[in-house]
Design a protein around this motif. Structure first.
Motif, PDB file in Angstrom:
ATOM      1  N   GLY A   1      -9.812  -9.291  -2.829  1.00  0.00           N
ATOM      2  CA  GLY A   1     -10.651  -8.107  -2.740  1.00  0.00           C
ATOM      3  C   GLY A   1     -10.022  -6.892  -2.110  1.00  0.00           C
ATOM      4  O   GLY A   1     -10.723  -5.933  -1.814  1.00  0.00           O
ATOM      5  N   GLN A   2      -8.729  -6.877  -1.865  1.00  0.00           N
ATOM      6  CA  GLN A   2      -8.091  -5.701  -1.298  1.00  0.00           C
ATOM      7  C   GLN A   2      -7.704  -4.731  -2.401  1.00  0.00           C
ATOM      8  O   GLN A   2      -7.377  -5.125  -3.509  1.00  0.00           O
ATOM      9  CB  GLN A   2      -6.818  -6.078  -0.539  1.00  0.00           C
ATOM     10  CG  GLN A   2      -7.048  -6.783   0.760  1.00  0.00           C
ATOM     11  CD  GLN A   2      -5.735  -7.062   1.460  1.00  0.00           C
ATOM     12  OE1 GLN A   2      -4.799  -7.547   0.846  1.00  0.00           O
ATOM     13  NE2 GLN A   2      -5.669  -6.751   2.733  1.00  0.00           N
ATOM     14  N   SER A   3      -7.737  -3.439  -2.068  1.00  0.00           N
ATOM     15  CA  SER A   3      -7.234  -2.461  -3.025  1.00  0.00           C
ATOM     16  C   SER A   3      -5.716  -2.527  -3.021  1.00  0.00           C
ATOM     17  O   SER A   3      -5.112  -3.084  -2.098  1.00  0.00           O
ATOM     18  CB  SER A   3      -7.706  -1.050  -2.650  1.00  0.00           C
ATOM     19  OG  SER A   3      -7.042  -0.616  -1.480  1.00  0.00           O
ATOM     20  N   ILE A   4      -5.083  -1.943  -4.028  1.00  0.00           N
ATOM     21  CA  ILE A   4      -3.625  -2.005  -4.079  1.00  0.00           C
ATOM     22  C   ILE A   4      -2.993  -1.146  -2.992  1.00  0.00           C
ATOM     23  O   ILE A   4      -1.832  -1.326  -2.658  1.00  0.00           O
ATOM     24  CB  ILE A   4      -3.079  -1.646  -5.476  1.00  0.00           C
ATOM     25  CG1 ILE A   4      -3.415  -0.224  -5.878  1.00  0.00           C
ATOM     26  CG2 ILE A   4      -3.568  -2.628  -6.510  1.00  0.00           C
ATOM     27  CD1 ILE A   4      -2.761   0.224  -7.177  1.00  0.00           C
ATOM     28  N   VAL A   5      -3.766  -0.221  -2.404  1.00  0.00           N
ATOM     29  CA  VAL A   5      -3.256   0.570  -1.280  1.00  0.00           C
ATOM     30  C   VAL A   5      -3.161  -0.299  -0.031  1.00  0.00           C
ATOM     31  O   VAL A   5      -2.200  -0.207   0.741  1.00  0.00           O
ATOM     32  CB  VAL A   5      -4.171   1.784  -1.020  1.00  0.00           C
ATOM     33  CG1 VAL A   5      -3.789   2.503   0.253  1.00  0.00           C
ATOM     34  CG2 VAL A   5      -4.130   2.740  -2.177  1.00  0.00           C
ATOM     35  N   ASP A   6      -4.142  -1.162   0.187  1.00  0.00           N
ATOM     36  CA  ASP A   6      -4.228  -1.957   1.409  1.00  0.00           C
ATOM     37  C   ASP A   6      -3.424  -3.248   1.370  1.00  0.00           C
ATOM     38  O   ASP A   6      -3.168  -3.841   2.400  1.00  0.00           O
ATOM     39  CB  ASP A   6      -5.688  -2.309   1.698  1.00  0.00           C
ATOM     40  CG  ASP A   6      -6.526  -1.077   1.914  1.00  0.00           C
ATOM     41  OD1 ASP A   6      -5.994  -0.089   2.434  1.00  0.00           O
ATOM     42  OD2 ASP A   6      -7.725  -1.106   1.553  1.00  0.00           O
ATOM     43  N   SER A   7      -3.034  -3.691   0.182  1.00  0.00           N
ATOM     44  CA  SER A   7      -2.391  -4.983   0.043  1.00  0.00           C
ATOM     45  C   SER A   7      -0.880  -4.898   0.289  1.00  0.00           C
ATOM     46  O   SER A   7      -0.229  -3.933  -0.087  1.00  0.00           O
ATOM     47  CB  SER A   7      -2.643  -5.526  -1.361  1.00  0.00           C
ATOM     48  OG  SER A   7      -1.930  -6.724  -1.548  1.00  0.00           O
ATOM     49  N   ASP A   8      -0.345  -5.957   0.899  1.00  0.00           N
ATOM     50  CA  ASP A   8       1.094  -6.059   1.116  1.00  0.00           C
ATOM     51  C   ASP A   8       1.773  -6.935   0.071  1.00  0.00           C
ATOM     52  O   ASP A   8       2.981  -7.168   0.155  1.00  0.00           O
ATOM     53  CB  ASP A   8       1.373  -6.642   2.505  1.00  0.00           C
ATOM     54  CG  ASP A   8       1.004  -5.683   3.610  1.00  0.00           C
ATOM     55  OD1 ASP A   8       1.068  -4.470   3.382  1.00  0.00           O
ATOM     56  OD2 ASP A   8       0.648  -6.154   4.708  1.00  0.00           O
ATOM     57  N   ALA A   9       1.031  -7.439  -0.896  1.00  0.00           N
ATOM     58  CA  ALA A   9       1.596  -8.314  -1.916  1.00  0.00           C
ATOM     59  C   ALA A   9       2.573  -7.537  -2.797  1.00  0.00           C
ATOM     60  O   ALA A   9       2.406  -6.339  -3.033  1.00  0.00           O
ATOM     61  CB  ALA A   9       0.486  -8.908  -2.779  1.00  0.00           C
ATOM     62  N   SER A  10       3.587  -8.227  -3.279  1.00  0.00           N
ATOM     63  CA  SER A  10       4.576  -7.548  -4.122  1.00  0.00           C
ATOM     64  C   SER A  10       3.939  -7.074  -5.432  1.00  0.00           C
ATOM     65  O   SER A  10       4.339  -6.045  -5.977  1.00  0.00           O
ATOM     66  CB  SER A  10       5.767  -8.457  -4.389  1.00  0.00           C
ATOM     67  OG  SER A  10       5.378  -9.601  -5.105  1.00  0.00           O
TER      68      SER A  10
END
Length: 126
Positions: free
Chosen positions: A48-57
């Protein structure tokens, strides 16, 4: 104690190598448009994280894609359309009503069913 942290450190996901994953665009207006779009897009591997908040590659790759296409002059809606076509409606925090109507109507239907059951129960008691 420190040896227990080594497996967790080795299992951590490496950051994205995409060119604009963590670098802002030089044009502030283009970066603002990209940021607004990125806030409305969900990371497909996170909870549920936005792509701004996520640290995933994967989120870094998606940020880079958004910034690259915004810099090339593409509209936010066409980028959103491409991402939805590729990943499905899940990627958007604002899916179309046709895709989410069961989520909106199910609580109303359950309340109506509960009211009918309660009404029938109260009638039998009289």
């Amino acid at each position: 104690m420190l040896l227990a942290l080594i497996p967790a450190t080795l299992a951590a996901e490496p950051p994205s190598n995409a060119p604009f994953a963590n670098v802002q665009l030089r044009d502030p207006a283009a970066e603002a448009r990209a940021k607004a779009l990125m806030l409305s897009l969900r990371c497909v591997v996170c909870q549920g994280q936005s792509i701004v908040d996520s640290d995933a590659s994967m989120a870094g790759d998606m940020r880079s894609l958004v910034r690259t296409r915004i810099a090339a002059g593409e509209s936010a809606e066409s980028i959103r359309g491409w991402l939805v076509a590729r990943y499905g409606n899940y990627v958007s925090y604002d899916p179309p009503f046709a895709a989410s109507w069961p989520l909106w109507l199910a609580p109303i239907a359950l309340l109506a069913a509960g009211a009918l059951i309660a009404r029938g129960s109260f009638r039998r008691r009289r």
